[in-house]
Design an enzyme around this catalytic site. Structure first.
Site, PDB file in Angstrom:
ATOM      1  N   GLY A  34       0.841  -1.195   0.000  1.00  0.00           N
ATOM      2  CA  GLY A  34       0.000   0.000   0.000  1.00  0.00           C
ATOM      3  C   GLY A  34       0.873   1.239   0.000  1.00  0.00           C
ATOM      4  N   GLY A  39      -1.549   2.468   6.301  1.00  0.00           N
ATOM      5  CA  GLY A  39      -1.892   1.716   7.513  1.00  0.00           C
ATOM      6  C   GLY A  39      -1.110   0.419   7.707  1.00  0.00           C
ATOM      7  N   LYS A  40      -0.117   0.171   6.842  1.00  0.00           N
ATOM      8  CA  LYS A  40       0.656  -1.081   6.944  1.00  0.00           C
ATOM      9  C   LYS A  40       1.351  -1.203   8.301  1.00  0.00           C
ATOM     10  CE  LYS A  40       3.470  -0.170   3.461  1.00  0.00           C
ATOM     11  NZ  LYS A  40       3.091   1.131   2.911  1.00  0.00           N
ATOM     12  N   GLU A 153       9.339  -3.496   5.891  1.00  0.00           N
ATOM     13  CA  GLU A 153      10.297  -3.065   4.863  1.00  0.00           C
ATOM     14  C   GLU A 153      11.728  -3.504   5.187  1.00  0.00           C
ATOM     15  OE1 GLU A 153       9.933   0.897   3.457  1.00  0.00           O
ATOM     16  OE2 GLU A 153       7.783   0.970   3.854  1.00  0.00           O
TER      17      GLU A 153
END
Lengths: 236, 263
Positions: A34, A39-40, A153
């Protein structure tokens, strides 16, 4: 398996997650993608108990999150930004976390060697580069052999060699039956790693499915194009 | 070992190797040693040190405390992703910061004090009171700094607020008290002034030290009232309890907010 139902998260007036329903399969790699601010990270923090849901339920392998922290014994977490006490050495940071978890096993030597970190362990954290700190962070996530790995990430900031090492390791962990949740902006990387994909937009799930299914549904040739296609189709 | 003690252990290790704690100790060392070199005797040195420490300790504890808290944010997040309770982490981080700050003060003041007075034997009660007050103020203002840092998401705002709070207790408060005494000079103020003192930890520490060196005569009428109250066993108990409450309340408030906080 992780079950999330009707998860809402508000920060003051700002709604970050809206009535999120999802399931994360055991033994698979699930990618959450996203835009920035979709909101991840908040979703990940809710899973870890770092953020408290405004409403909704989360259960991890049958344990319903309620503020008790013991369930985190089985989770390895690699945050987006790794920072450690500046004057401790990398080795001491690993020892500290092991000590805090009351963990007696030794997997870190193998991981240190795997990530080619032997030469860095005795140096104070403040002298290490950003990428090297990321690797320390990866070792921390992996060294307790947890059933659930959550990586925010993880490859951002890693050089290509370290990044492929980490990806190899994640595939190896998955084959050993681990459940992995990963966020990333690099679609080619997820195409290589992930089994399932969840696309978040403004705190809602826009689409979800297996990587193959998503590519097939869009009729495109790779994940990046498929995601772009599905985004326009869904009006994102 | 309990998780809370483990946090203290590693944080001490980290802070003691850093340059800030060492510089802080060095500052007290140079000040104390300097005061002795100017030919002062033990009690005069304590008096001068008292005035300096009442300014420096609250300032450094509250500002450094919040800067430390903000810079540890990402690490706090990582630690809380481990199976650790938030209460243990918060208490560990608190004691693990107030302790090295206190040690730096005790060593910085204590070492020159001992080698300058051991042959005269002049150091005693007042010196101990100086150390105890300094350590107590460190714990009070570190507790305040953490509470402010937990409450304020933005670093600049948080650190700014700590400086304001220090200014308030160290400077503005006394000004307000003076103004009030002036305005109500026709009323008997002895009880009120004692109550007002209890509301400021720096004043409490100052009063306790002044009474020990017996210069309360300099404080005039109010001083006599103070001497009567704080010099009595009951007064001392009240003063010490007030300082302890000044420590407990911010720690409790901080723990409560930290338990609910989104990281």
């Amino acid at each position: 398996m992780i079950k999330i139902s009707k998860l809402d998260k508000k920060f003051g007036k700002l709604t970050v997650l809206r009535e999120l329903d999802m399931e994360i399969e055991t033994g698979k790699i699930t990618a959450i993608i996203g835009h920035n601010g979709s909101g991840k990270t908040t979703l990940i923090k809710c899973l870890l108990g770092l953020d408290k849901p405004t409403s909704g339920l989360i259960s991890i392998n049958g344990f319903q999150l309620n503020g008790d922290w013991s369930y985190r014994d089985n989770i390895g977490y690699m945050p987006q930004l790794a920072r450690f006490p500046e004057n401790l050495t990398a080795r001491e940071v690993l020892r500290m976390i092991k000590d805090l978890r009351g963990f007696n096993g030794n997997m870190e030597d193998e991981l240190v060697a795997f990530f080619n970190m032997d030469g860095e362990m005795k140096k104070p954290i403040r002298t290490l580069s950003g990428g090297t700190r990321q690797k320390v962070s990866a070792i921390i996530a992996l060294m307790f052999n947890p059933d659930l790995l959550i990586l925010d990430e993880p490859t951002a900031g890693l050089d290509p060699i370290s990044s492929s090492l980490l990806k190899d390791r994640l595939i190896h962990e998955k084959e050993a039956g681990k459940t992995i949740i990963i966020t990333s902006h690099i679609m080619s990387e997820l195409e290589e790693l992930a089994d399932n994909l969840v696309y978040l937009l403004d705190g809602r799930i826009i689409f979800t499915g297996t990587i193959e299914e998503i590519i097939k549904r869009s009729g495109e040739k790779n994940l990046e194009r498929a995601v772009a296609y599905l985004m326009t189709e869904n009006g994102a | 070992m309990k998780p809370f003690l483990k946090i203290i252990k590693y944080q001490l290790q980290d802070l003691i190797r850093g340059k800030w704690i060492l510089l802080y100790a060095l500052l007290f060392f140079v000040l104390t040693d300097g005061l002795f070199r100017f030919g002062n005797d033990g009690s005069k040195v304590v008096l001068s040190l008292m005035n300096i420490t009442l300014f420096i300790i609250p300032l450094v504890s509250i500002v450094f405390g919040s800067m430390f808290f903000y810079s540890s944010r990402e690490f706090i997040e990582l630690l809380l992703a481990q199976p650790i309770g938030r209460g243990s982490l918060y208490r560990g981080m608190y004691v693990g910061l107030a302790t090295p700050l206190s040690l730096a003060f005790v060593a910085g003041v204590g070492i020159p004090f001992i080698y300058n007075t051991y042959h005269t034997g002049a150091f005693g009660g007042i010196f101990i009171i100086l150390l105890v007050s300094g350590v107590t103020l460190t714990f009070v203002f570190t507790a305040l700094s953490y509470y402010i840092s937990v409450k304020n998401e933005e670093r600049v705002k948080g650190v700014g607020l700590t400086i304001l709070i220090w200014l308030f207790f160290a400077v503005i408060y006394d000004g307000i008290v003076l103004a009030l005494i002036f305005m109500f000079s026709e009323y008997p103020l002895d009880k009120a002034s004692i109550a007002v003192t209890l509301l400021n930890p720096i004043d409490l520490a100052r009063i306790m030290m002044l009474l020990m060196v017996d210069v309360s005569a300099l404080l005039g009428y109010t001083g006599a009232v103070f001497k009567q109250f704080f010099g009595s066993p009951l007064g001392l108990v009240v003063a010490v309890s007030a300082l302890i409450i000044w420590m407990i309340i911010p720690v409790w408030l901080g723990l409560r907010s930290f338990a609910k906080k989104d990281l």
